[in-house]
Design a protein around this motif. Structure first.
Motif, PDB file in Angstrom:
ATOM      1  N   TYR A   3      64.260 -51.404 -38.390  1.00  0.00           N
ATOM      2  CA  TYR A   3      65.470 -51.975 -38.949  1.00  0.00           C
ATOM      3  C   TYR A   3      65.117 -53.048 -39.958  1.00  0.00           C
ATOM      4  O   TYR A   3      64.093 -53.708 -39.841  1.00  0.00           O
ATOM      5  CB  TYR A   3      66.343 -52.576 -37.840  1.00  0.00           C
ATOM      6  N   ASN A   8      68.396 -56.431 -37.878  1.00  0.00           N
ATOM      7  CA  ASN A   8      67.946 -57.154 -36.689  1.00  0.00           C
ATOM      8  C   ASN A   8      68.819 -58.378 -36.424  1.00  0.00           C
ATOM      9  O   ASN A   8      69.207 -58.629 -35.286  1.00  0.00           O
ATOM     10  CB  ASN A   8      66.484 -57.586 -36.833  1.00  0.00           C
ATOM     11  N   GLN A  12      70.947 -58.354 -33.022  1.00  0.00           N
ATOM     12  CA  GLN A  12      70.586 -59.335 -32.001  1.00  0.00           C
ATOM     13  C   GLN A  12      71.678 -60.371 -31.799  1.00  0.00           C
ATOM     14  O   GLN A  12      71.918 -60.829 -30.674  1.00  0.00           O
ATOM     15  CB  GLN A  12      69.249 -59.982 -32.352  1.00  0.00           C
ATOM     16  N   ALA A 175      62.942 -54.855 -31.795  1.00  0.00           N
ATOM     17  CA  ALA A 175      63.109 -56.190 -32.393  1.00  0.00           C
ATOM     18  C   ALA A 175      61.866 -56.613 -33.130  1.00  0.00           C
ATOM     19  O   ALA A 175      60.790 -56.203 -32.850  1.00  0.00           O
ATOM     20  CB  ALA A 175      63.441 -57.203 -31.303  1.00  0.00           C
TER      21      ALA A 175
END
Length: 175
Positions: A3, A8, A12, A175
């Protein structure tokens, strides 16, 4: 799938927002697990149950994550959804006022709400309302006052945009 940095950040931030909602729904602050933890800051542990997970500070963080951060990144992908939030503001606010010049589509409540949150021009009252204020320094002012009971509906509208975005980029998240 890898990503982008923006993906991200948005995903997140959404995860953190969803976690707060789940903790609230699970009544986490009254759980034995919470009560048995040893916080580094005992003041936080002792007083957080009084203000709750869905407190004023959390509302500002969630609005920042759902409204301020994605506005530039998602508005072009989901213009209809962002425009519908203008309608939601009209329906959910107890009052709105604006001395800004209107465009062809009326008052851009989303932009003003975003600016108010960005600049922390938010006032919570004892009577259960929250007022957002945007001003340009040249005399133009926009304000919207919401009953706190309606803020959840506004957050849900923003969450719908996030859910569409997450679905559009979902895959092997790393992540």
């Amino acid at each position: 799938m890898d990503y982008s940095n923006n993906d991200n950040l948005l995903i997140q931030g959404y995860f953190t927002t969803a976690l707060l909602v789940e903790l609230k729904n699970a009544n986490f602050l009254n759980s034995e697990y919470y009560k048995s933890r040893q916080f580094q800051d005992k003041f936080v542990q002792d007083n957080l149950p009084t203000v709750g997970i869905d407190n004023q500070g959390a509302l500002l963080m969630v609005l920042y994550m759902l409204l301020v951060v994605p506005r530039q990144l998602l508005e072009t992908k989901f213009p209809t959804e962002f425009h519908s939030i203008n309608d939601d503001v009209e329906k959910l606010a107890a009052s709105t006022t604006s001395s800004y010049k209107k465009d062809a589509q009326g008052v851009d409540h989303v932009r003003h709400l975003r600016n108010a949150v960005s600049h922390a021009r938010v006032n919570f009252t004892q009577d259960g309302t929250v007022t957002f204020r945007d001003e340009d320094g040249q005399g133009s002012i926009w304000e919207a006052t919401f009953p706190l009971s309606n803020i959840g509906h506004l957050l849900t509208s923003l969450q719908v945009i996030f859910m569409k975005y997450v679905e559009s980029v979902k895959g092997g998240f790393r992540a």
